[in-house]
Design an enzyme around this catalytic site. Structure first.
Site, PDB file in Angstrom:
ATOM      1  N   TYR A   1       0.854  -1.179   0.000  1.00 58.99           N
ATOM      2  CA  TYR A   1       0.000   0.000   0.000  1.00 58.99           C
ATOM      3  C   TYR A   1       0.889   1.229   0.000  1.00 58.99           C
ATOM      4  O   TYR A   1       2.089   1.150   0.258  1.00 58.99           O
ATOM      5  CB  TYR A   1      -0.933   0.019   1.221  1.00 58.99           C
TER       6      TYR A   1
ATOM      7  N   THR B   1       2.290   3.885  12.322  1.00 61.24           N
ATOM      8  CA  THR B   1       2.632   3.133  13.536  1.00 61.24           C
ATOM      9  C   THR B   1       4.123   2.888  13.722  1.00 61.24           C
ATOM     10  O   THR B   1       4.562   2.602  14.838  1.00 61.24           O
ATOM     11  CB  THR B   1       1.912   1.769  13.534  1.00 61.24           C
TER      12      THR B   1
END
Length: 384
Positions: free
Chosen positions: A82, A148
């Site tokens: 992605y 993250t």
């Protein structure tokens, strides 16, 4: 007995439904028309159902978007690939139905990058923006959307430069916004819930993912891909959140947080992390010194230890004024001062419970504020 009870309730419900529909009575006479329900009475003339009014006293939450997987979109040519940082702050809000019923929202796009590219410039922009929002009383809390990979580092930095007791909550996701079962929308809702409750005040910067609330100084990423990746290995989470409630495991700390002024410019002082391993020599240390490092953090084995050539090189650097902090690559536990190595003789500092990445940030903040005496540095690590 229980089955009979269920059946009786079901039968009553069915009869009630028939009566509301206007079925014939036992006498054979037509039943009177049912009065319109309150829901039916609020139907607008165009046939669309009107939404319940939003309470006027909702808490004010500003969402600052920086990019990351939570704003990522899947790559059509890859099953797992992605591109991070594609969706905007408003896109993220629009993906969470009812979010505007929890708080009055204001969205600001600060950056749109993968968190592997997070840098001092974005950190300073975030810190300045958050402090200004709170100083101007424009929000009761701030939510930062973030990748993250480095979310724990940004959280730790903000925890030490945001002076207000209003909550700052960082949130991300492990799956991009276009993935099946994307976790971003639920995580964002949880983050807004946490930032919106009065009990969040005084807790500093927090990280919220997977229904769990973590403190900035302890949270760390523990798995490469799992949605349950974040943990607080030394003290555990400080709370949990679901669709109905936010629950903290204890009261906010009474002692004030260790905070510093927002640095005036980037980049911050250079601090390198040296990763210890078997068969190691002093090459990493010498390379850091050659590139002008003002501080070195050792990601040591075990209780912050390393090979003797590295110990000697670090001690030599410390005696020349370079700040040296012993942390550990282990992932949990505290590096005990003067235990495996004699910090007093070496001139080094123990990181105590801070991991190498967070030790680096604290050392940068100390350096930029002129705190270079090892004893004072050690005290600040104890206070963090």
């Amino acid at each position: 007995m229980a089955r009979k009870t269920i059946l009786r309730v079901a039968g009553l419900a069915a009869c009630s439904a028939i009566l509301v529909a206007g079925c014939a009575s036992d006498s054979g006479d037509p039943a009177p028309a049912a009065a319109p329900s309150s829901a039916a009475a609020t139907q607008p003339t165009d046939g669309k159902t009107s939404e319940a009014p939003v309470p006027a006293n909702l808490p004010r939450i500003t969402i600052l978007a920086t990019g990351g997987t939570i704003a990522g979109k899947a790559n059509a040519n890859s099953a797992v690939g992605y591109t991070a940082g594609q969706a905007t702050a408003q896109d993220l809000i629009d993906a969470v139905p009812g979010l505007d019923k929890i708080a009055k929202l204001d969205a600001v796009q600060v950056s749109n990058i993968g968190s592997q590219d997070m840098n001092d410039e974005v950190w300073l922009a975030l810190a300045t923006k958050i402090n200004q929002i709170f100083a101007d009383d424009k929000a009761d809390g701030v939510v930062v959307t973030h990748g993250t990979d480095t979310i724990e580092e940004t959280a730790f930095f903000l925890d030490h430069v945001v002076a207000s007791d209003k909550p700052v909550v960082l949130v991300g996701s492990m799956r991009p916004s276009t993935a099946l079962s994307a976790d971003g929308p639920a995580n964002l809702r949880s983050a807004v819930q946490v930032a919106a409750v009065p009990e969040a005040r005084g807790r500093g910067t927090m990280v919220v993912l997977n229904d769990t609330i973590h403190a900035a100084d302890d949270v760390t990423k523990t798995n490469t891909t799992s949605v349950q990746t974040f943990a607080s290995p030394n003290r555990g989470p400080i709370g949990h959140v679901d669709a109905a409630a936010v629950q903290f495991s204890g009261p906010a700390a009474q002692q004030p947080r260790l905070t510093f002024p927002v640095p005036g410019k980037s980049p911050l002082p250079r601090v390198d992390i040296v990763y210890s391993h078997a068969g190691m020599d002093a090459t990493q240390v010498n390379d850091s010194l050659g590139h002008g490092a003002q501080g070195i953090v050792l990601a040591g084995v075990g209780d912050g230890n390393t090979a003797k050539p590295v110990v000697d090189a670090l001690s030599g650097a410390a005696k020349k004024g370079v700040l040296v902090v012993r942390s550990s690559r282990v992932g949990s536990g505290s590096v005990v001062r003067n235990a495996e190595l004699n910090d007093d003789q070496l001139g080094t500092v123990s990181a105590l419970g801070l991991n190498p990445a967070k030790s680096r940030i604290l050392l940068q903040l100390l350096l930029v504020n002129g705190i270079t005496d090892p004893a004072k540095v050690q005290q600040n690590f104890a206070d963090s």
